[in-house]
Design an enzyme around this catalytic site. Structure first.
Site, mmCIF file in Angstrom:
data_model
loop_
_atom_site.group_PDB
_atom_site.id
_atom_site.type_symbol
_atom_site.label_atom_id
_atom_site.label_comp_id
_atom_site.label_asym_id
_atom_site.label_seq_id
_atom_site.Cartn_x
_atom_site.Cartn_y
_atom_site.Cartn_z
ATOM 1 C CE LYS A 55 -50.579 42.293 29.257
ATOM 2 N NZ LYS A 55 -50.937 42.042 27.571
ATOM 3 C CG ASP A 98 -48.387 39.785 27.501
ATOM 4 O OD1 ASP A 98 -48.962 40.257 26.435
ATOM 5 O OD2 ASP A 98 -47.231 40.100 27.859
HETATM 6 P P1 NDP Z 1 -43.866 34.763 24.439
HETATM 7 O O1 NDP Z 1 -43.565 34.611 25.554
HETATM 8 O O2 NDP Z 1 -44.424 33.858 23.618
HETATM 9 O O3 NDP Z 1 -42.284 35.503 23.731
HETATM 10 C C1 NDP Z 1 -41.704 36.526 24.062
HETATM 11 C C2 NDP Z 1 -40.639 36.882 23.503
HETATM 12 O O4 NDP Z 1 -39.691 37.963 24.034
HETATM 13 C C3 NDP Z 1 -39.578 35.843 23.761
HETATM 14 O O5 NDP Z 1 -38.873 35.586 22.561
HETATM 15 C C4 NDP Z 1 -38.843 36.239 24.995
HETATM 16 O O6 NDP Z 1 -37.677 35.728 25.291
HETATM 17 C C5 NDP Z 1 -38.817 37.769 24.572
HETATM 18 N N1 NDP Z 1 -38.667 38.771 25.854
HETATM 19 C C6 NDP Z 1 -39.449 38.733 26.861
HETATM 20 N N2 NDP Z 1 -39.179 39.797 27.399
HETATM 21 C C7 NDP Z 1 -38.037 39.966 27.245
HETATM 22 C C8 NDP Z 1 -36.982 40.845 27.845
HETATM 23 N N3 NDP Z 1 -37.324 41.604 29.038
HETATM 24 N N4 NDP Z 1 -35.887 41.234 27.249
HETATM 25 C C9 NDP Z 1 -35.607 40.586 26.100
HETATM 26 N N5 NDP Z 1 -36.572 39.775 25.657
HETATM 27 C C10 NDP Z 1 -37.704 39.444 26.059
HETATM 28 O O7 NDP Z 1 -44.631 36.219 24.352
HETATM 29 P P2 NDP Z 1 -45.405 36.694 23.298
HETATM 30 O O8 NDP Z 1 -45.078 36.227 21.796
HETATM 31 O O9 NDP Z 1 -46.924 36.212 23.719
HETATM 32 O O10 NDP Z 1 -45.107 38.303 23.528
HETATM 33 C C11 NDP Z 1 -44.331 39.160 22.772
HETATM 34 C C12 NDP Z 1 -44.791 40.541 22.756
HETATM 35 O O11 NDP Z 1 -46.294 40.759 21.956
HETATM 36 C C13 NDP Z 1 -45.241 41.085 24.130
HETATM 37 O O12 NDP Z 1 -44.684 42.377 24.049
HETATM 38 C C14 NDP Z 1 -46.608 41.077 24.370
HETATM 39 O O13 NDP Z 1 -47.329 41.941 25.305
HETATM 40 C C15 NDP Z 1 -47.266 41.123 22.817
HETATM 41 N N6 NDP Z 1 -48.387 40.735 22.572
HETATM 42 C C16 NDP Z 1 -48.864 39.487 22.745
HETATM 43 C C17 NDP Z 1 -49.887 38.918 22.396
HETATM 44 C C18 NDP Z 1 -50.496 37.473 22.497
HETATM 45 O O14 NDP Z 1 -51.440 37.259 22.131
HETATM 46 N N7 NDP Z 1 -49.473 36.546 23.070
HETATM 47 C C19 NDP Z 1 -50.923 39.738 21.829
HETATM 48 C C20 NDP Z 1 -50.414 41.262 21.632
HETATM 49 C C21 NDP Z 1 -49.292 41.461 22.127
HETATM 50 P P3 NDP Z 1 -37.716 35.470 27.053
HETATM 51 O O15 NDP Z 1 -38.973 34.962 27.383
HETATM 52 O O16 NDP Z 1 -36.579 34.277 26.815
HETATM 53 O O17 NDP Z 1 -37.270 36.552 27.676
HETATM 54 O O1 2IT Z 2 -51.381 42.338 24.620
HETATM 55 C C1 2IT Z 2 -52.256 41.785 24.377
HETATM 56 O O2 2IT Z 2 -53.456 42.159 23.410
HETATM 57 C C2 2IT Z 2 -52.460 40.263 24.580
HETATM 58 N N1 2IT Z 2 -51.567 40.064 25.173
HETATM 59 C C3 2IT Z 2 -53.679 39.679 24.273
HETATM 60 C C4 2IT Z 2 -55.131 39.674 25.269
HETATM 61 C C5 2IT Z 2 -56.153 38.997 25.031
HETATM 62 O O3 2IT Z 2 -56.830 38.937 26.106
HETATM 63 O O4 2IT Z 2 -56.110 37.940 24.251
#
Ligand code: NDP
Ligand code: 2IT
Length: 446
Positions: free
Chosen positions: A126, A166
């Protein structure tokens, strides 16, 4: 057993002082794995858990960049290359002001077991930066990404370490990062995943995490003879994962009534569907970090500073960030009759919240199982890049669905308790651990 876990955690805390998110992620695993290795001493004698909790390599670097007004900024970049027992390091990059070593180590550690669960050959890693994308122009984002990659490129490669997105890192950022890598290396390789479809990206990668989370929850519901059809769903976040989850839940006939941001949540009693789902993408692209404009656009209620968990729903899908759902929220959801909680984000529920769900025998899945669809399709993107070939959306979606079903089966195999309740936390951790541990044993003292 508690003594053994406490003693192990004392060592972790002493060696990684102040890293509370990392401690939290390790404790969840240790509580399950320490009893398991007591019964399987081959892992205990070889100190696999001690070895697994120490990153193979931690890289920290300076990221200097200039904003549109010519002002200089210095951010910090990271890449945690945690474990490569079963494949190249693999995991996302997070750009968010809260990013620090503890958060990235928790995410990298979780990623080892998650990637193992996918059945694909990927190790755990990561990275990211404390850079805040909020309010930045496209050019500023590009300059930052170029500077970030100017250091990162020497540490990664398609057979070494393959980053992806992410929080704060989506298709646009992956494009800028890939472009800079290509200039520096003069190589067109699958060094990043989440690329655009025209230049090596897999179809369905944007949808994969949210779709996968709903597929996994669908499997959990099926163990109770239930489906998504007609259910009311609360989703948190409004980013990539939330968008995918809302889309798939709709396709399965559910009504999603909430999404949220750091400013609060919106409640849409008619359901977030059709053009309203497309609007989520617009909202995210504005880089403004707020969900309130949805309420203004569609004339629904906005609850400033509140979280969606106070609403009465059948299914909760936390898709925003770590520790966003605490014990009080869990109690409220249980009191309101929630039947299924599928983590889309990484570690969104606190340990006390998880315990509340498990005590109430609510179907509960940890992110490392239910959000593994994102990295699974990243793994499929790596396969397609190696083959120099593209699969259709239908092909990728079918493989994703199969993988999520298999992860559910693995969790059931290792997590079913005497009374028939499936402890998915236990199941996911043991199933993910065994494969990595066996690989480490086979590779000698690594
Ligand atoms: P995005 O940046 O697309 O969206 C993240 C969301 O969470 C936004 O609404 C963001 O709002 C909010 N957020 C982030 N940090 C905070 C904080 N400290 N407090 C409150 N709200 C917060 O990210 P993703 O949708 O990609 O990721 C969302 C979650 O899913 C994370 O935990 C990530 O690790 C997990 N994840 C993502 C994967 C992927 O493929 N993208 C795969 C597996 C897991 P804002 O930015 O306004 O803070
Ligand atoms: O938390 C996760 O699994 C991710 N943000 C996706 C990682 C990836 O390599 O696609």
């Amino acid at each position: 057993m508690t003594d053994k876990v406490n003693k192990f955690m004392d060592g972790i805390i002493a060696r990684n002082p102040g890293e509370k998110e990392f401690h939290q992620a390790v404790l969840e695993v240790a509580e399950v794995i320490i009893p398991f290795i007591e019964e399987n001493p081959v892992y205990k004698d070889a100190k696999i858990l001690e070895r697994l909790t120490e990153p193979e390599r931690t890289i920290m670097f300076k990221v200097p960049w200039q904003d549109d007004n010519g002002e200089y900024h210095i951010n910090r970049g990271y890449r945690i290359e945690f474990n490569s027992a079963i494949g190249p390091y693999k995991g996302g990059l997070r750009f968010h002001p809260s990013v620090n070593l503890s958060i990235l180590k928790f995410l990298g550690f979780e990623q080892i077991l998650k990637n193992s669960l996918t059945t694909l050959p990927m190790g755990g890693g990561k990275g990211g930066s404390d850079f805040n994308p909020k309010g930045k122009s496209d050019n500023e984002i590009m300059r930052f990404c170029q500077s970030f990659m100017t250091e990162l490129y020497r540490h990664i490669g398609p057979n070494t370490d393959v980053p992806a997105g992410d929080i704060g890192v989506g298709g646009r950022e992956i494009g800028f990062l890939f472009g800079q890598y290509k200039r520096l290396k003069n190589e067109f390789t699958g060094v990043l995943t989440g690329k655009g479809r025209e230049w090596g990206g897999s179809l369905m990668r944007p949808e994969a995490t949210g779709f996968g989370n709903v597929y996994f929850s669908q499997e959990m519901l099926a163990t109770k003879g239930e489906t998504f059809k007609g259910k009311t769903v609360a989703v948190s976040g409004f980013g990539n994962v939330a968008w995918g989850a809302v889309t798939k839940a709709n396709q399965l006939g559910a009504k999603v009534v909430t999404i949220s941001g750091p400013d609060g949540y919106i409640y849409d009693k008619d359901g977030i569907s059709g053009e309203k789902i497309d609007y989520m993408l617009e909202l995210r692209a504005t880089n403004n970090d707020i969900v309130k404009p949805y309420a203004d656009e569609f004339g629904v209620e906005f609850f400033p500073g509140k979280k969606p968990w106070e609403q009465k729903v059948d299914i909760a899908l936390p898709c925003a960030t770590q520790n966003e759902l605490v014990e009080e929220d869990a109690k409220q959801l249980v009191a309101n009759g929630v039947i299924c909680v599928g983590e889309g984000a990484n570690m969104p529920c606190t340990p006390e919240a998880i315990e509340t769900f498990q005590k109430a025998k609510v179907l509960f899945s940890p992110g490392k199982a239910s959000n593994a669809g994102g990295v699974a399709v990243s793994g499929l993107e790596m396969s397609q890049n190696s083959l120099r070939y593209n699969w259709t959306s239908e092909e990728v979606d079918k493989k994703l669905h199969e993988i999520m079903k298999n992860i559910h089966e693995a969790c059931k195999k290792y997590g079913t308790e005497a009374d028939g309740y499936v402890n998915y936390v236990k199941g996911a951790n043991i199933a993910g651990f065994v494969k990595v541990a066996d690989a480490m044993l086979a590779q000698g003292l690594v």
